[in-house]
Scaffold this motif. Structure first.
Motif, PDB file in Angstrom:
ATOM      1  N   TYR A  76      45.313  29.360  70.707  1.00 14.71           N
ATOM      2  CA  TYR A  76      46.665  28.598  70.035  1.00 14.71           C
ATOM      3  C   TYR A  76      47.598  28.331  71.135  1.00 14.71           C
ATOM      4  O   TYR A  76      47.859  29.230  71.804  1.00 14.71           O
ATOM      5  N   GLN A  77      48.241  27.111  71.068  1.00 13.94           N
ATOM      6  CA  GLN A  77      49.292  26.770  72.065  1.00 13.94           C
ATOM      7  C   GLN A  77      50.495  26.200  71.486  1.00 13.94           C
ATOM      8  O   GLN A  77      50.379  25.621  70.372  1.00 13.94           O
ATOM      9  N   GLN A  78      51.517  26.576  71.926  1.00 13.45           N
ATOM     10  CA  GLN A  78      52.940  26.259  71.353  1.00 13.45           C
ATOM     11  C   GLN A  78      53.879  25.878  72.653  1.00 13.45           C
ATOM     12  O   GLN A  78      53.739  26.572  73.695  1.00 13.45           O
ATOM     13  N   VAL A  92      50.300  31.695  64.669  1.00 15.47           N
ATOM     14  CA  VAL A  92      49.184  32.139  64.951  1.00 15.47           C
ATOM     15  C   VAL A  92      48.387  32.952  64.216  1.00 15.47           C
ATOM     16  O   VAL A  92      47.195  32.598  63.666  1.00 15.47           O
ATOM     17  N   SER A 128      47.489  30.949  60.590  1.00 20.36           N
ATOM     18  CA  SER A 128      46.486  29.946  60.953  1.00 20.36           C
ATOM     19  C   SER A 128      45.188  30.489  61.155  1.00 20.36           C
ATOM     20  O   SER A 128      44.075  29.926  60.453  1.00 20.36           O
ATOM     21  N   PRO A 145      52.939  27.290  59.598  1.00 23.75           N
ATOM     22  CA  PRO A 145      51.464  27.465  59.505  1.00 23.75           C
ATOM     23  C   PRO A 145      51.175  26.915  57.958  1.00 23.75           C
ATOM     24  O   PRO A 145      49.880  26.496  57.717  1.00 23.75           O
ATOM     25  N   THR A 176      50.392  23.368  58.950  1.00 23.13           N
ATOM     26  CA  THR A 176      49.074  23.070  59.280  1.00 23.13           C
ATOM     27  C   THR A 176      48.035  23.373  58.710  1.00 23.13           C
ATOM     28  O   THR A 176      46.832  22.679  58.620  1.00 23.13           O
ATOM     29  N   ARG A 236      41.479  21.128  62.100  1.00 16.51           N
ATOM     30  CA  ARG A 236      42.419  22.331  62.464  1.00 16.51           C
ATOM     31  C   ARG A 236      43.485  22.194  63.618  1.00 16.51           C
ATOM     32  O   ARG A 236      43.046  21.738  64.697  1.00 16.51           O
ATOM     33  N   ARG A 268      45.704  23.799  66.254  1.00 19.80           N
ATOM     34  CA  ARG A 268      45.812  25.039  66.780  1.00 19.80           C
ATOM     35  C   ARG A 268      46.853  24.976  68.097  1.00 19.80           C
ATOM     36  O   ARG A 268      47.179  25.678  68.656  1.00 19.80           O
ATOM     37  N   ARG A 269      47.248  23.603  68.077  1.00 18.99           N
ATOM     38  CA  ARG A 269      48.308  23.242  69.123  1.00 18.99           C
ATOM     39  C   ARG A 269      49.277  22.592  68.571  1.00 18.99           C
ATOM     40  O   ARG A 269      49.108  21.551  67.864  1.00 18.99           O
ATOM     41  N   ALA A 314      42.964  21.279  69.955  1.00 18.79           N
ATOM     42  CA  ALA A 314      43.458  22.365  70.640  1.00 18.79           C
ATOM     43  C   ALA A 314      43.674  21.901  72.107  1.00 18.79           C
ATOM     44  O   ALA A 314      43.492  20.831  72.366  1.00 18.79           O
TER      45      ALA A 314
END
Length: 744
Positions: free
Chosen positions: A358-360, A547, A550, A715, A718, A728, A730-731, A744
């Motif tokens: 996961y990226q934020q 994170v 999710s 979340p 998302t 999905r 993830r970013r 992602a």
């Protein structure tokens, strides 16, 4: 209510937190002045009373603890309360007076709030260890001490009345700022009693021994109350830092080096100085300020500057490079934040395995009130007018910049037009003082919206690796979570950064509400190449909840289980979390069918001492996401003002939705690409969803409320997008991922 400007959580035992001292004196007006010490003594001894002089000033014995809250009752029976917390829209200038008024037995409308001046000895928060407003701690810190202060004052007033009437204090009651002798019906108002109460001998243990009301006896706490500061904010009387005006004041607009970390080489200011109203140009290490008679002249002058910069080492820095740094860092073991069970054995025995990254991104605060600070440096004194969450840190930076002693620094604190953690920093004050040293007279230093967004102290970007092993029934038996990112705590409060662990970063991640036997959570500190990072409305829980919730949703899908039922089965050891999940699911109609293109998602969170469940309904059309409804069940312990709970949930949810869908600061050639609300989007009124807040009754101590809504909603959205589209997320932000199909 007239608010007048006065001229992260460390571990504290409950016993130490409640240790307190009391002092009483006669105010200059002839009324009662009550001082309360809420801080714990390091030697474990009783907290001594402070001495208050007849003129109302504090005489603090060397080495002794001083009060951090003051109650003054004037001869008219009005109560002045000096509040050490800062009002930035979260409602503490209503809720904290409610705590006092409940036990003091005065109408809420008769309590007038004053900003506390900067003084860590007097006003340090026992939970934060310093004078600061943040971490959703205001009510948590004040819940019992402020009630004890009100009860102690009430007892003194009753004793004073009983002494006047020569009766037993037990035969008297206090109601509506009046003491009544029940047998005879005689009454005396608080204003009449204040001087007599101030003259009574006081046991220093009074605060510890005073009897507080039982919750069932509350008449004010727990009832919906309108914000006391709203009328003045509506009619324009309320003053924020940006509203400061005074004779002879100049206005300075600041232009920073566009490359983060760059320096000023030279500037041609001839055209700028020729602009009508422009008085001077001040050169700093990494910025130039144009000082003028008014804002428009300063802006014109700033636009006319011709500046050459030394761009420095970050001249070619990009967001991709920073995330590549994080990726590489995440491939190395980090400092252990939690290790339970035998994780390796759990994965070896697992029937299924799942992992995800996961990226934020960086985020700006984009507060409604842009950054500003007014200063007047004259001779041997520096005077500052500012809205800040950390008034003592403003004093500290002024001491450093001017070389003056702290007693020569005067800070006037104001209402804040949005903090979100940005005003936990004192960089703007330091810059304003540096400019003020070169200006003859007071100067208001202002940042444009563009400067504000491009030179913010950003919420860090993060890179998380999560993995789980599932048994044959899809239940997680092993869990690993590695977090790579910046440590704000290591810079902001180094004493909290121990053994390589940032306690804020790992919050939520290292304290899952779910029953998973084997867990390993570690943290790799990776700072982003000279880019300043700062708190942003619940950094650790906001990052961690996205994170964790999710990934739990991914596990439910892998197990072919309903997301609510999957969570519920893992929450047996956390009944408060399971309860809010059940309440929200019922209210949201979980399980009912939705039309094509619509989805419903859920998240559960325990952070800031509160339990949240948020369920979001989204509509996805042509890759665009609209959040239609949010249902939130919240158990935040005892509720002071339910209106505040609803407002903070709504505001926090909108803040979080904005970040989820659009929030992102990106870099190219060392420059922040976003400039204003045109490309750093904020949710518009017509885009706001219906938000339903359900407050779950609880007899636990209060939890925080200002930040959980932002953390919990992300979340939920998302996961709802996945339910609607099968994609999905993830970013963050969601952005164009639904158009491109990237996840992602």
């Amino acid at each position: 209510m007239r608010v007048t400007p006065h001229s992260m959580e460390r571990v504290v035992s409950r016993r130490d937190f409640l240790r307190a001292g009391l002092s009483v004196g006669i105010a200059a007006s002839g009324g009662l002045l009550l001082g309360v010490s809420f801080n714990a003594r390091s030697d474990g001894g009783p907290a001594p009373a402070s001495v208050i002089a007849g003129d109302g000033s504090l005489q603090i014995p060397p080495g002794e603890f001083a009060p951090n809250a003051f109650i003054r009752i004037d001869p008219d029976g009005n109560v002045a309360l000096v509040v050490s917390k800062v009002e930035m829209g979260q409602g503490v200038y209503t809720s904290i007076p409610m705590l006092l008024a409940e036990e003091l037995e005065v109408p809420l409308e008769r309590v007038k709030v004053e900003h506390a001046p900067p003084d860590a000895k007097l006003y340090a928060d026992a939970l934060l260890g310093q004078q600061a407003t943040g971490g959703s701690l205001s009510i948590r810190a004040m819940w019992e001490p402020m009630r004890r202060a009100g009860a102690a004052a009430r007892m003194l007033l009753i004793s004073a009345a009983a002494q006047q009437w020569q009766v037993d204090p037990a035969s008297c009651v206090a109601r509506n700022a009046t003491v009544t002798h029940t047998a005879s019906g005689r009454t005396l108002g608080y204003g009449e009693l204040a001087p007599h109460a101030a003259a009574l001998p006081v046991d220093a243990n009074l605060l510890k021994t005073v009897t507080l009301k039982k919750p069932q006896a509350f008449t004010l706490i727990g009832t919906p109350r309108k914000r006391l500061d709203s009328p003045e904010k509506v009619n324009g009387v309320a003053r924020f830092g940006i509203d400061v005006q005074m004779p002879g004041m100049r206005v300075a607009m600041v232009v920073h080096c566009p490359v983060i970390g760059g320096k000023l080489a030279r500037v041609d200011d001839r055209v700028a100085l020729a602009q009508p109203g422009v008085r001077q140009v001040v050169k700093l290490d990494n910025a130039v300020a144009v000082v003028a008679d008014h804002t428009w002249a300063a802006k014109r002058g700033a636009s006319a500057l011709v500046i050459e910069w030394h761009e420095g080492a970050n001249a070619h820095l990009t967001s991709a490079m920073l995330f590549d740094d994080l990726r590489r860092a995440s491939e190395q073991p980090g400092a252990a934040a939690r290790t339970d069970g035998d994780v390796d054995a759990g994965f070896k025995a697992a029937a299924q395995k799942l992992d995800a990254v996961y990226q934020q991104p960086f985020l700006a605060h984009a507060t409604m009130e842009p950054m500003n600070c007014t200063v007047h440096v004259s001779g041997d004194q520096c005077e500052i007018w500012i809205g800040t969450q950390v008034p003592t840190r403003v004093v500290d930076v002024a001491v450093k910049v001017t070389g003056l002693p702290a007693e020569k620094i005067v800070v006037h604190n104001f209402l804040i037009g949005g903090g979100f953690g940005r005003r936990l920093e004192s960089d703007v004050a330091a810059q304003a003082v540096a400019i003020g040293k070169q200006v003859d007279g007071p100067v208001k230093v202002m940042w444009s919206r563009e400067e504000d967004i491009q030179h913010d102290m950003f919420r860090p970007c993060y890179y998380d690796r999560v993995a789980a092993g599932l048994d044959a029934n899809g239940k997680p038996v092993a869990w690993t979570h590695r977090i790579a990112g910046s440590s704000i705590v290591a810079r902001w409060f180094p004493a909290w950064f121990q053994k390589g662990i940032d306690p804020d970063v790992i919050e939520v991640a290292a304290a899952l509400p779910y029953a998973i036997h084997s867990q390993r959570i570690d943290y790799v500190r990776q700072e982003p190449r000279g880019i300043p990072t700062a708190f942003w409305r619940g950094v650790g829980p906001t990052r961690g909840t996205f994170v964790v919730e999710s990934f739990v949703d991914e596990l439910a899908h892998q197990a072919k289980a309903d997301p609510v039922e999957y969570r519920r089965a893992l929450l047996g050891n956390t009944p408060r979390a399971r309860n809010v999940l059940d309440v929200a699911a019922r209210a949201a109609g979980w399980g009912t069918a939705l039309p094509q293109g619509k989805g419903r998602g859920v998240s559960v969170m325990h952070a800031f001492g509160s339990f949240f469940c948020m369920i979001a309904d989204v509509d996805v059309k042509d890759g665009d996401v609209r959040v239609e409804r949010v249902v939130c069940a919240v158990d935040c312990g005892h509720v002071v003002n339910p209106n505040t709970i609803e407002a903070q949930v709504e505001g926090g949810a909108i803040f979080g939705i904005t970040a989820t869908l659009w929030g992102e600061i990106t870099l190219k050639d060392g420059r922040v690409e976003q400039t204003n609300f045109t490309d750093y989007r904020v949710m518009r009124i017509n885009e706001a969803p219906r938000i339903q807040t359900i407050i779950v009754r609880s007899d636990e101590d209060p939890g925080g409320i200002g930040e959980p809504g932002t953390s919990a909603v992300i979340p939920a959205i998302t996961n709802a997008i996945f339910a609607a589209t099968g994609t999905r997320i993830r970013r963050l932000p969601v952005g164009d991922q639904l158009h491109s199909g990237q996840t992602a």
